[in-house]
Scaffold this active site. Structure first.
Site, PDB file in Angstrom:
ATOM      1  N   ASP A 112       1.191  -0.754  -0.482  1.00 29.71           N
ATOM      2  CA  ASP A 112      -0.015  -0.111   0.257  1.00 29.71           C
ATOM      3  C   ASP A 112       1.280   1.347  -0.148  1.00 29.71           C
ATOM      4  OD1 ASP A 112      -1.390  -1.599   0.015  1.00 29.71           O
ATOM      5  OD2 ASP A 112      -2.000  -1.754   2.902  1.00 29.71           O
ATOM      6  N   LYS A 168      -5.668  10.824  11.448  1.00 29.71           N
ATOM      7  CA  LYS A 168      -5.444   9.846   9.897  1.00 29.71           C
ATOM      8  C   LYS A 168      -6.627  10.368   9.011  1.00 29.71           C
ATOM      9  CE  LYS A 168      -5.375   5.417   8.489  1.00 29.71           C
ATOM     10  NZ  LYS A 168      -5.120   4.594   8.999  1.00 29.71           N
ATOM     11  N   ASP A 188      -4.263   2.437  -4.410  1.00 31.14           N
ATOM     12  CA  ASP A 188      -3.420   2.576  -4.204  1.00 31.14           C
ATOM     13  C   ASP A 188      -2.854   1.358  -3.465  1.00 31.14           C
ATOM     14  OD1 ASP A 188      -5.311   2.763  -2.237  1.00 31.14           O
ATOM     15  OD2 ASP A 188      -3.638   4.649  -1.098  1.00 31.14           O
TER      16      ASP A 188
END
Length: 815
Positions: free
Chosen positions: A507, A574, A745
């Site tokens: 990732d 985050k 991604d």
């Protein structure tokens, strides 16, 4: 050849089944868009009926306005019985309710007695007026009634109870039978005049001739065609048992039999598809075809566990619970304390939303298990793919197992082709397992150490997933972790000769910020998102949290001090950081923080501890922190913030000229961003004891400047990460990697090939940003605008001095 032909025949049968299942679901009215009001057979509840109501409501409302205007002029003659009711009603509501009732009455069969339809229309209009009057005289009672009504539904008994309630509240309207007939007939006449879609006929009845209202032949034919179209458009797309048809044009590829509206790129603009057909996109076609050529297989060991958990009523591994969550308890002072009332309402709204999500999650799990079991014996299955308008790649099937689904959906499949692990594969299997358990912010060596230290618990998960310690359920991705534990057990028994089938995922580190940092050669941002070599992974979320924590620790404000002492954690920072480069607003970040706090408070309550912030109002505290986090993110990845601002200014210039944005990705895919202004009206009405809403909205020919400006940064960076993904797929094909699991991604392949894929990821990333993609974007937009307007374009931001080739030595860029 015989087996190949048999597979083709089976695949065509499956596609026929998919359409038949979709048509059956549609005909049986088991639809997510069906309104609660009325029976399953009501035409007004179905997509064609909704389309018709949107087309009818405004012209009928205009006819209502003319009638009311004439009544207000006080012309000589007897005043029509409908005048008084329509004078106190909104013309749009009258038009909507009348059209809805008439559509249900007239389309249901060969027609309906005009008097019966008229009475139903009048009753609907009377009830609507009474509901509004009830809301005015008793707002608290009205709110309580509507909440209760939503749970109880509507019946004749409830209708009588509602009438009694309206009488007690003094809002019931006294309307005679003859007046009701007169009101309804007038509405039918106005609909006939305004739309020409219905007609009044005479028909023989036992007591003589009677008026009937029927749809015109034009309307009947239209309904038949629309229902047939809806049946075709609602297939339950499933995996394929043979290789998907290769994409060779923008409209040819994927499933074997033609799909209505089959498009490689989901873009509404017809001119775009005409343009796309003339563009040389060999690399785009080749990469997309290679992605969908991956051979998959149902992971029956995971399926058995998943079915076991679900059938036993369990929620292990994050499965949805069977029952809805209870609403929060109302504060004792809710009548006097406005802050407490607002806080409770926010909490209650969140519970309602969560319960709606649970219903959807249960349905998805049921569908997923059915599809998985249906294909469990297949030697190989395939997922045909398509792209959205930014070029992002998605599998077409959305029911059940999927390489881009939730944790359990991904865990239900593994590669049909297996490969022996070897030394390198074993290394990456260990890394993958640690990652799934959230041990991904440390070096590869530390991840290996973690797996070895927890080897006993991991093997117990493989040997006794339901009756053992259930260590797998503690992972961030439990069912994917379980699949990996099964493979770890195989490696323990067979060593490096063990044949592995699960995808090992690599990732990106906050992908959007990686792409912005690379295109601007931003050393500070690049280091924060692992574009530069380091002994261990850098964590941009932690960096942002530390910057925000420093502000909180120095604050003297009430809602700043509550964050002091380490309360601004990585988990809180985050989501705001991750979505920053996708144009997340400060208000959006505030909601993200509130949601995180809600989870932390729930965990604290379960431990018998006070709330995370000690009882301070979460909403106000989140509002304060959202400002700080937004600034902290901008300071940590300043180049990304500069690039986003420049893109928005560029879009602003194009929008001022009324032009959309066209640009081309590095592999040659044209991207069109074209958000149109929309015109529309919202109709609110009450019928059947429920609140009904109709949004009549259409695109205009004008560009929506606000949407163009807000959308350009996320759309541009998404188009670039999609181009990188396609480049990775193409390079993988050239290097003999035939099995890929790609999610924007996240890049996965066999453990034995993961080292090669890691190198390909960094090579293609460097190649994509060796040029100047912002300058290319600028040049394309400049050519579209013309010289006079192009002079208003701001010049692209200057690049920094990061050595992009350093990415080749940055092993944690994709890890």
């Amino acid at each position: 050849m015989k087996d190949f032909k048999a597979l083709i025949r089976r695949q065509i049968e499956l596609e026929d089944d998919a359409r038949a299942l979709g048509a059956s679901r549609y005909r049986n009215r088991q639809l997510p868009w069906k309104d609660k009001v009325g029976s399953d057979e009501e035409e007004a509840n179905l997509p064609p009926g909704q389309m018709l109501l949107k087309a009818m409501t405004i012209p009928v409302a205009e006819e209502v306005k003319r009638f009311v205007a004439d009544a207000n002029e006080g012309k000589a003659g007897r005043r029509h019985a409908a005048a008084d009711l329509l004078l106190i009603s909104d013309p749009l509501e009258v038009a909507y309710l009348s059209s809805r009732v008439l559509t249900n009455c007239a389309i249901a069969g060969s027609g309906s007695l005009a008097q019966s339809a008229a009475l139903e229309i009048a009753d609907a209009l009377i009830e609507n007026a009474e509901f509004y009057a009830f809301r005015e005289v008793n707002r608290v009672g009205f709110k309580g009634f509507m909440k209760k009504q939503a749970k109880l539904g509507y019946s004749r008994q409830r209708r009588s109870a509602i009438k009694k309630l309206f009488n007690n509240e003094g809002v019931a309207l006294a309307v005679t039978f003859q007046e009701r007939v007169s009101i309804g007939m007038k509405c039918i006449e106005m609909i006939v005049t305004a739309t020409d879609l219905f007609r009044l006929d005479t028909a023989s009845r036992s007591k003589g001739l009677a008026y009937c209202v029927r749809p015109t032949e034009t309307l009947t034919d239209w309904f038949d065609k629309q229902h047939a179209r809806c049946e075709v458009l609602a297939p339950i797309n499933m995996p394929m048992v043979c290789r998907p048809r290769r994409w060779r044009s923008p409209t040819y590829g994927g499933y074997l039999t033609p799909r209505v509206g089959n498009r490689m790129v989901k873009q509404r603009n017809a001119a775009y598809h005409m343009e796309l057909a003339n563009v040389d996109m060999a690399a785009v076609y080749d990469s997309l075809n290679h992605i969908q050529d991956t051979r998959w297989k149902i992971n029956t060991r995971v399926l058995d566990v998943l079915e076991g958990v679900w059938t036993s009523g369990g929620v292990l591994g994050g499965l949805p619970q069977r029952h809805d969550l209870p609403l929060p308890t109302k504060p004792e002072d809710i009548g006097d304390n406005e802050d407490a009332k607002l806080a409770w309402k926010r909490e209650a709204a969140q519970v309602y939303a969560k319960n709606a999500e649970l219903v959807s999650a249960r349905m998805a799990l049921h569908q997923g298990l059915w599809v998985a079991r249906k294909f469990s014996a297949e030697e190989a299955i395939y997922f045909p793919h398509e792209m959205d308008f930014r070029g992002r790649v998605y599998p077409i099937p959305v029911f059940g197992p999927s390489p881009q689904g939730s944790d359990w959906q991904k865990a239900l499949i593994h590669f049909a082709e297996g490969k022996p692990l070897g030394d390198e594969g074993a290394f990456w299997l260990f890394v993958h397992i640690a990652n799934l358990f959230g041990v991904d912010k440390v070096s590869f060596e530390e991840r290996h150490r973690w797996v070895r230290e927890n080897l006993t618990a991991l093997l117990d998960s493989a040997e006794n997933p339901l009756d053992g310690q259930r260590f797998w359920t503690t992972a961030d991705s439990p069912y994917s972790a379980l699949a990996a534990c099964f493979e770890l057990a195989g490696w323990v028994k067979e060593g490096n000769d063990f044949v592995s089938r699960i995808p090992i995922a690599l990732d990106g580190s906050c992908s959007g910020l990686q792409h912005f940092s690379a295109m601007l050669r931003d050393e500070q941002g690049g280091r924060a998102v692992n574009l530069l070599p380091a002994d261990k992974p850098q964590d941009v979320y932690t960096a942002v949290a530390k910057a925000a924590q420093a502000v909180a620790d120095a604050s003297t404000e009430e809602y700043g001090m509550c964050w002091a002492g380490g309360k601004v954690t990585r988990s809180i920072a985050k989501r705001p950081t991750m979505t920053f480069c996708y144009s997340a607003t400060r208000f959006g970040m505030q909601e993200m923080i509130v949601e995180t706090l809600r989870g932390l408070d729930k965990e604290a309550e379960e431990r018998g501890e006070p709330p995370y912030l000690g009882g301070v109002d979460n909403y106000h505290a989140a509002t304060w922190l959202s400002h700080v986090l937004y600034s902290s993110i901008s300071g940590t990845v300043s180049a990304a913030a500069v690039a986003m601002d420049w893109l928005r200014e560029t879009a602003k210039v194009a929008a001022s000229a009324g032009l959309p944005l066209w640009w081309t990705t590095p592999d040659g895919l044209p991207i069109l961003q074209e958000y149109k202004k929309q015109e529309g009206v919202r109709v609110n009405a009450f019928w059947g004891g429920q609140r009904l809403r109709l949004m009549i909205q259409t695109d205009t020919t004008s560009i929506c400047g606000r949407s163009q400006i807000n959308g350009v940064a996320p759309n541009f960076v998404h188009s670039l990460d999609a181009a990188h993904l396609r480049a990775v797929a193409l390079r993988s094909k050239q290097n003999g990697i035939r099995s890929l699991a790609l999610i924007h991604d996240s890049f996965g392949t066999h453990a034995a090939d993961t080292g090669s894929l890691s190198r390909i990821l960094r090579e293609t990333f460097i190649e994509q940003y060796s040029g100047n993609v912002l300058q290319d974007f600028y040049d394309e937009i400049k050519d579209q605008l013309g010289s006079e307007i192009a002079e208003q374009l701001p010049l692209p931001p200057k690049m920094g001095f990061m050595d992009l080739t350093s990415v080749m030595n940055a092993e944690y860029t994709f890890a």
